[in-house]
Design an enzyme around this catalytic site. Sequence first.
Site, mmCIF file in Angstrom:
data_model
loop_
_atom_site.group_PDB
_atom_site.id
_atom_site.type_symbol
_atom_site.label_atom_id
_atom_site.label_comp_id
_atom_site.label_asym_id
_atom_site.label_seq_id
_atom_site.Cartn_x
_atom_site.Cartn_y
_atom_site.Cartn_z
ATOM 1 N N GLU A 154 20.919 10.802 4.800
ATOM 2 C CA GLU A 154 21.680 11.255 3.638
ATOM 3 C C GLU A 154 20.782 11.931 2.619
ATOM 4 O OE1 GLU A 154 23.574 7.207 4.770
ATOM 5 O OE2 GLU A 154 21.677 8.271 5.064
ATOM 6 N N CYS B 290 20.987 4.660 -0.024
ATOM 7 C CA CYS B 290 21.596 5.978 0.190
ATOM 8 C C CYS B 290 22.933 6.092 -0.536
ATOM 9 C CB CYS B 290 21.781 6.234 1.677
ATOM 10 S SG CYS B 290 20.219 6.442 2.548
ATOM 11 N N SER C 4 6.723 -0.828 47.202
ATOM 12 C CA SER C 4 7.964 -0.185 46.734
ATOM 13 C C SER C 4 7.770 1.268 46.316
ATOM 14 C CB SER C 4 8.533 -0.975 45.541
ATOM 15 O OG SER C 4 7.629 -0.957 44.447
ATOM 16 N N LEU D 52 3.611 1.064 32.869
ATOM 17 C CA LEU D 52 4.865 0.926 32.122
ATOM 18 C C LEU D 52 4.811 1.646 30.777
ATOM 19 C CD1 LEU D 52 6.301 -2.629 32.860
ATOM 20 C CD2 LEU D 52 6.820 -0.437 33.938
ATOM 21 N N LEU E 5 12.579 -12.093 38.869
ATOM 22 C CA LEU E 5 12.839 -12.055 37.428
ATOM 23 C C LEU E 5 14.199 -11.432 37.151
ATOM 24 C CD1 LEU E 5 12.048 -12.560 34.535
ATOM 25 C CD2 LEU E 5 10.689 -10.456 34.575
#
Length: 352
Positions: free
Chosen positions: A46, A78, A162, A198, A289
């Site tokens: 804003e 704001c 994998s 990661l 997991l």
Amino acid sequence: MARALELAGRGLYTTTPNPRVGCVIVRDGAVAGEGWHERAGGPHAEVIALAAAGARARGATAYVSLEPCSHHGRTAPCADALIEAGVARVVAAMQDPNPQVAGRGLARLREKNIKVAAGLLENEARELNIGFVSRMARGRPWVRMKIAASLDGRTALLNGSSRWITGEAARRDGHHWRARACAVLTGAGTVRDDDPQLTVREVATPRQPLRVVVDSKLETPPAARILQGGGTLVAAARAEQGKIAALQAQGAEVIVMPNRAGKVELGDLFRELARRGVNEVHVEAGHKLNGSLLAEGCVDELVIYLAPSLIGDAAHGMFDLPALTDLAGRRVLGIRDLRQIGPDIRVIARFV
């Protein structure tokens, strides 16, 4: 409002822990100014839009993708900025779920005889800030689990291999989800088998998400790539000071939060992440997991990439879950998006 949401999306990777917000000031049917919130501590949408509009803001309508704030945080409210600028009308896509605001911003505008409306494109606005809404309303982040699998639902060979089941385009798309998350979470088994970084590499981003390892037995090697650069959070279930010191020497932070089974108390972990301002968690973990997170009710959304290949029943599946004896116990999903990414299929689903 659609333009305000488009602007808000420009902060997709940068606003953590704040929500993504855009604002458009309209006067006499024309855009007088617009802006979006870029990062925490910086000016809000804003304020930027009002500065661009200048004197033309007086008597104008402000379209904002989230209720204007009414409290003093790192910046001034704001709502006060809109009042001082002489805006005649404010249209918000949705009410701010932050308890410090939660309708107070709109109420303050009404007190100053500014016309107020809310709810325009509310669903779109909520999706854009789904993690922020989750943290404010539920006290935990929105948890999105990404899985790469063969067409027969296998994620890794029996020996743990994998790389790579899915294609380059799918992997690149996966980095988009990493980039928008506040934290990327994995398990000690994935660290052991794949030694992943990661980090976000395929998408331009000015910041990297927090990396989190669920490691009940403190098995993460100090030389693991996920520890490089420091700042990684390791959640453990035992306080073995020697192992903790070795991880801390690599710049990691270790927190110990065991459950009765001697594993990490996952609910406590996500509440702790929320306390630290984490809105969205991106999970890239192994089947064990994944199964634990699912069984504990910690997962909100699945992003699954299916490759046009078959690996066989001996390979690892997506989730390590107990066998069902009745289909009534299955977890039902709603498909939200289905599309082809390179040679692979991407499925986005949420639990019903």
